[in-house]
Structures are given as structure tokens and as C-alpha cells.
Design a protein around this motif. Structure first.
Motif, mmCIF file in Angstrom:
data_model
loop_
_atom_site.group_PDB
_atom_site.id
_atom_site.type_symbol
_atom_site.label_atom_id
_atom_site.label_comp_id
_atom_site.label_asym_id
_atom_site.label_seq_id
_atom_site.Cartn_x
_atom_site.Cartn_y
_atom_site.Cartn_z
ATOM 1 N N VAL A 76 0.827 -1.212 0.000
ATOM 2 C CA VAL A 76 0.000 0.000 0.000
ATOM 3 C C VAL A 76 0.860 1.261 0.000
ATOM 4 O O VAL A 76 0.596 2.212 -0.741
ATOM 5 C CB VAL A 76 -0.972 -0.002 1.195
ATOM 6 N N SER A 77 1.904 1.286 0.830
ATOM 7 C CA SER A 77 2.720 2.501 0.916
ATOM 8 C C SER A 77 3.341 2.880 -0.428
ATOM 9 O O SER A 77 3.137 4.006 -0.903
ATOM 10 C CB SER A 77 3.805 2.358 1.983
ATOM 11 N N PRO A 78 4.099 1.997 -1.106
ATOM 12 C CA PRO A 78 4.647 2.409 -2.398
ATOM 13 C C PRO A 78 3.605 2.599 -3.483
ATOM 14 O O PRO A 78 3.801 3.396 -4.401
ATOM 15 C CB PRO A 78 5.635 1.285 -2.749
ATOM 16 N N LEU A 79 2.469 1.901 -3.405
ATOM 17 C CA LEU A 79 1.438 2.097 -4.425
ATOM 18 C C LEU A 79 0.750 3.455 -4.279
ATOM 19 O O LEU A 79 0.269 4.025 -5.260
ATOM 20 C CB LEU A 79 0.393 0.977 -4.360
ATOM 21 N N THR A 80 0.697 3.980 -3.065
ATOM 22 C CA THR A 80 0.039 5.264 -2.855
ATOM 23 C C THR A 80 1.008 6.436 -2.808
ATOM 24 O O THR A 80 0.634 7.564 -3.161
ATOM 25 C CB THR A 80 -0.780 5.256 -1.553
ATOM 26 N N SER A 81 2.260 6.209 -2.383
ATOM 27 C CA SER A 81 3.177 7.342 -2.224
ATOM 28 C C SER A 81 4.400 7.275 -3.130
ATOM 29 O O SER A 81 5.230 8.183 -3.107
ATOM 30 C CB SER A 81 3.632 7.458 -0.763
ATOM 31 N N GLU A 222 18.633 21.240 -2.274
ATOM 32 C CA GLU A 222 19.173 22.575 -2.021
ATOM 33 C C GLU A 222 20.653 22.674 -2.402
ATOM 34 O O GLU A 222 21.114 23.726 -2.840
ATOM 35 C CB GLU A 222 18.978 22.961 -0.559
ATOM 36 N N ILE A 223 21.388 21.572 -2.256
ATOM 37 C CA ILE A 223 22.799 21.590 -2.652
ATOM 38 C C ILE A 223 22.923 21.790 -4.151
ATOM 39 O O ILE A 223 23.668 22.627 -4.638
ATOM 40 C CB ILE A 223 23.495 20.288 -2.213
ATOM 41 N N GLU A 224 22.164 20.980 -4.904
ATOM 42 C CA GLU A 224 22.129 21.137 -6.363
ATOM 43 C C GLU A 224 20.972 20.335 -6.926
ATOM 44 O O GLU A 224 20.966 19.099 -6.839
ATOM 45 C CB GLU A 224 23.434 20.688 -7.027
ATOM 46 N N ASP A 225 20.032 21.026 -7.492
ATOM 47 C CA ASP A 225 18.944 20.342 -8.182
ATOM 48 C C ASP A 225 19.430 20.000 -9.583
ATOM 49 O O ASP A 225 19.763 20.885 -10.369
ATOM 50 C CB ASP A 225 17.711 21.235 -8.253
ATOM 51 N N ALA A 226 19.491 18.721 -9.893
ATOM 52 C CA ALA A 226 20.051 18.293 -11.174
ATOM 53 C C ALA A 226 19.151 17.246 -11.812
ATOM 54 O O ALA A 226 18.397 16.546 -11.131
ATOM 55 C CB ALA A 226 21.456 17.717 -10.956
ATOM 56 N N ASP A 227 19.265 17.112 -13.119
ATOM 57 C CA ASP A 227 18.382 16.194 -13.832
ATOM 58 C C ASP A 227 18.708 14.729 -13.579
ATOM 59 O O ASP A 227 17.936 13.854 -13.963
ATOM 60 C CB ASP A 227 18.384 16.490 -15.336
ATOM 61 N N HIS A 228 19.844 14.439 -12.947
ATOM 62 C CA HIS A 228 20.176 13.054 -12.622
ATOM 63 C C HIS A 228 19.778 12.684 -11.194
ATOM 64 O O HIS A 228 20.133 11.613 -10.713
ATOM 65 C CB HIS A 228 21.679 12.809 -12.817
ATOM 66 N N ASN A 229 19.052 13.559 -10.509
ATOM 67 C CA ASN A 229 18.606 13.307 -9.138
ATOM 68 C C ASN A 229 17.161 12.837 -9.102
ATOM 69 O O ASN A 229 16.337 13.259 -9.923
ATOM 70 C CB ASN A 229 18.698 14.577 -8.287
ATOM 71 N N LEU A 230 16.856 11.981 -8.120
ATOM 72 C CA LEU A 230 15.481 11.655 -7.788
ATOM 73 C C LEU A 230 15.317 11.800 -6.286
ATOM 74 O O LEU A 230 16.101 11.257 -5.511
ATOM 75 C CB LEU A 230 15.090 10.249 -8.233
ATOM 76 N N TYR A 231 14.290 12.545 -5.874
ATOM 77 C CA TYR A 231 14.019 12.787 -4.466
ATOM 78 C C TYR A 231 12.783 11.972 -4.082
ATOM 79 O O TYR A 231 11.669 12.304 -4.475
ATOM 80 C CB TYR A 231 13.775 14.278 -4.222
ATOM 81 N N MET A 232 12.992 10.918 -3.330
ATOM 82 C CA MET A 232 11.884 10.065 -2.944
ATOM 83 C C MET A 232 10.915 10.829 -2.048
ATOM 84 O O MET A 232 11.342 11.625 -1.206
ATOM 85 C CB MET A 232 12.409 8.831 -2.208
ATOM 86 N N VAL A 233 9.641 10.606 -2.245
ATOM 87 C CA VAL A 233 8.622 11.111 -1.328
ATOM 88 C C VAL A 233 7.841 9.911 -0.814
ATOM 89 O O VAL A 233 7.529 8.988 -1.557
ATOM 90 C CB VAL A 233 7.671 12.118 -2.020
ATOM 91 N N GLY A 234 7.539 9.911 0.479
ATOM 92 C CA GLY A 234 6.809 8.775 1.029
ATOM 93 C C GLY A 234 7.565 7.471 0.826
ATOM 94 O O GLY A 234 8.793 7.446 0.769
ATOM 95 N N SER A 235 6.790 6.372 0.711
ATOM 96 C CA SER A 235 7.348 5.029 0.449
ATOM 97 C C SER A 235 8.647 4.802 1.216
ATOM 98 O O SER A 235 9.644 4.340 0.667
ATOM 99 C CB SER A 235 7.556 4.815 -1.050
#
Length: 375
Positions: A76-81, A222-235
Motif C-alpha cells: 500500500v505505501s509504495p502504491l500510494t506514495s 538545495e545543494i544542487e537540483d540536477a536532472d540526474h537526481n530523484l528525491y523520494m517522497v513517502g514510500s
């Protein structure tokens, strides 16, 4: 019954390349087909399977998850977040244990009644899979069209849907740790921000950085937003499994997974899965402040866990205790040259950056940007 081989070929013909899941007797024949004929990753739990398949999808492979309906609750957690906010579409098969009128074990009674309702609540499109092959093929086409619009589609599978597929392959290889270092000096205890600054400074055009949920991703942003980054939310706890799926898919990239102690403790079984599949292009960095920092600083139990030894016992090629920023830089630089699945563990201070912002991009926009980078 459906001819499992013919149905499996239809899935492959639609471009689905990676399967991940946890066994169920109702799905055993389809799982056996996936093991025999496809790329199959056996997950420690159903939530990890969703995260593995999600990482593979973002990395470029259409993916399938398979699970018992009792394990749907674990997912449920990864399916919703994860899959919902990032718009990661997965093809799913979930068994219907505990179906009304069919004798089953008592633990399946309630789940049998609420499986489809739970999928509805999570806004996951679903259908009962037909046991007629031609109709099932048409259903697959409908599912694939839905997935093309970036939303998952699950089939609910009743008992006796698939005919016999004997298992031809067994998972038996062992991957042993080759180097372990434990604490042997005074600790520098830098802030997370300082450690992330060192990690980020070592990136190159082949690097993908995956940051766990909470302040880790926010500080990296904040250090560097770059196109090779992924910022996990939840899950929470899924970043290591997500990294595994991506590493198996993007073998020419350096996959840098940045984790935390609370996150890793939540799904520590993923270490065993990572160690078994041992992608040489993945490094797993755990920054341990002995706290759930994003929720008020409550203590974790990481002080009572030897993550370095655990990762080593799970088959990480190298499992290293990092004492200071200089060691962090040296170890990460060496890994970029030598590769091999590596685990770096570093104690950090509880202090976080003040007035910490959040990414301005939506999660699916971060995903789409990363996908463009990977092409």
C-alpha cells in the motif's frame, strides 16, 4: 484455465521485461514462467517488489509485479506514495485468496472481501482476469493502453486461472562479501548536508543520485537540483529496492543510493535481495543520525544494529564503516573506478539545515526529467 506459456508470451510481446514479486499458490505457474523465461527479481516483500519494478520502469523497462492479496497490504505505501505521485505505471497480478464461497485459511477471510475495494481506494484500475485465453489477451491490451497513460493496472486472479508451468530454474548462486571494515577511529560526525555535499561533488555524466524520503532529498535538492537526481517522497524504506531495479536496468550508469537509518530499518530485508542480485554499478550509502529527523527527531534503534555486518552477511561485495568526510570521498572515488555492490555506513550529527525548502517540481516531473537524462 489459461495456457500460461501463451499468456506469458503475450505479456512479453507487449514489451514487459522485468517481473518482481512474492509467491502465491494461485500465481505460482505465472511466477514460474517469469522465472523460466524472463528477468525475475524475487523480492523480500510485496512493497519492495513494487519499488524494484518502479526503479526498473524509470530506468527504461516496462515492469510487472506479482503478489498474494494478503501482501497487497504490504504494498500500500509504495502504491500510494511512490507509483501514484511519480506516475509510475506497473502491470500487476494479485491473487484472490479468501474469495467468498471458496474454502480458505482464516487469515484470508477479511482480505478476500476487501481486495478489490482496496484497489479502488488506491485508484488502481483493475479487472478480474478471465480464464479464457482470448479474452485474457484482450484484457491485456486494455491494461497496456491504461499503463501508456502512466497509471498502474492490476489483474485480480482467482484460483485455478493458470495451467501448470513447471519451475526450470532455481536461485542458488551465492555472492559473498570480500571486504568489511568496522569502526577503528574517532568519528567526525558531520552534518547530513556536509556529507551530501561531498557525495554530490563526485558525480559525473554517468551518475544517478537517488535520495531517500524526508530531509535527505530536500537537502540534496538545495545543494544542487540536477536532472540526474530523484528525491523520494513517502514510500519510506523503498529507496534501496528502487535503486536495485534501476541498477539492473541501467547497467552503464553509476547508481548512488543515499539512505537513512530509519528508512533502512523499515525494510531491511531489501539488503538480502540487493546482495543476491548484486548489481556492480550500485553503491548504497547510509547516513545514520539515530533519529527520525523529519518527524521531530525521535530516536531510531540504529545504535543497536550493526548495519555494516548485516550488509556484509547479505552479500554486498564491500561493506565499509566511514569515519569522516575524507574517507567518504576516498571510498566513493575508489568505487567509481573498481565498482562492485558496495555499502558505505557513516554516522552523522542530528543537526539539519535550517529553513530547509522542498523541491518545487512535482514528483512526476522529477521522474520525467530523470527519464530524459537516462535516454
Amino acid at each position: 484455465m489459461i495456457n500460461t506459456k501463451l499468456f506469458g508470451k503475450e505479456i512479453k510481446n507487449l514489451g514487459y521485461q522485468l517481473f518482481s514479486g512474492v509467491p502465491c499458490s494461485f500465481l505460482k505457474n505465472l511466477i514460474n514462467y517469469a522465472i523460466n523465461e524472463c528477468e525475475y527479481v524475487a523480492a523480500a516483500n510485496e512493497g519492495d517488489a513494487v519499488a524494484i519494478a518502479s526503479g526498473a520502469y524509470v530506468g527504461g523497462k516496462k515492469s510487472v509485479v506479482l503478489m498474494q492479496n494478503s501482501g497487497l497490504t504490504n504494498a500500500v505505501s509504495p502504491l500510494t506514495s511512490l507509483t501514484y505521485p511519480f506516475r509510475i505505471p506497473l502491470l500487476g497480478f494479485v491473487s484472490l485468496r479468501g474469495e467468498a464461497g471458496i474454502p480458505d485459511e482464516p487469515q484470508h477471510e477479511l482480505m478476500g472481501r476487501i481486495t478489490t475495494g482496496l484497489l479502488d481506494l488506491m485508484q488502481v484500475e483493475w479487472q478480474y482476469l478471465s480464464n479464457d485465453l482470448e479474452e485474457a489477451k484482450r484484457q491485456l491490451l486494455q491494461a497496456d493502453e491504461h499503463i501508456a497513460n502512466d497509471r498502474s493496472f492490476f489483474f485480480v486472479v482467482r484460483k485455478g486461472t493458470f495451467d501448470e508451468e513447471r519451475l526450470q530454474k532455481q536461485q542458488s548462486s551465492i555472492h559473498a562479501n570480500q571486504l568489511t571494515t568496522h569502526r577503528h577511529a574517532e568519528l567526525q560526525m558531520p552534518t547530513r548536508y556536509e556529507a551530501l555535499t561531498v557525495i554530490n561533488a563526485l558525480k559525473d555524466s554517468q551518475t544517478v543520485q537517488l535520495a531517500t524520503t524526508g530531509k535527505t532529498g530536500r537537502e540534496l535538492y538545495e545543494i544542487e537540483d540536477a536532472d540526474h537526481n530523484l528525491y523520494m517522497v513517502g514510500s519510506m524504506g523503498c529507496i534501496g529496492s528502487f535503486g536495485l531495479g534501476m541498477a539492473l536496468t541501467q547497467s552503464s550508469r553509476d547508481i548512488v543510493v543515499i539512505d537513512g537509518d530509519g528508512s533502512l530499518l523499515m525494510r531491511m530485508g531489501s539488503l538480502a535481495t540487493n546482495g543476491y542480485y548484486h548489481p556492480s554499478n550500485m553503491i548504497h550509502i547510509v547516513l545514520d543520525n539515530n533519529a527520525h529527523d523529519s518527524t521531530g527527531g525521535q530516536s531510531t534503534v540504529s545504535h543497536n544494529s550493526d548495519f555494516v555486518a548485516i550488509a556484509a552477511s547479505c552479500g554486498y561485495m564491500k561493506s565499509l564503516y566511514i569515519h569522516n568526510l575524507e574517507e567518504l570521498e576516498a571510498s566513493l572515488s575508489e568505487w567509481k573506478q573498481t565498482k562492485g555492490l558496495t555499502f558505505l555506513y557513516m554516522k552523522i550529527a542530528k543537526k539539519s539545515k535550517e529553513q530547509l525548502g522542498r523541491p518545487h517540481m512535482k514528483p512526476y516531473e522529477v521522474k520525467e526529467r530523470l527519464q530524459r537524462f537516462l535516454k
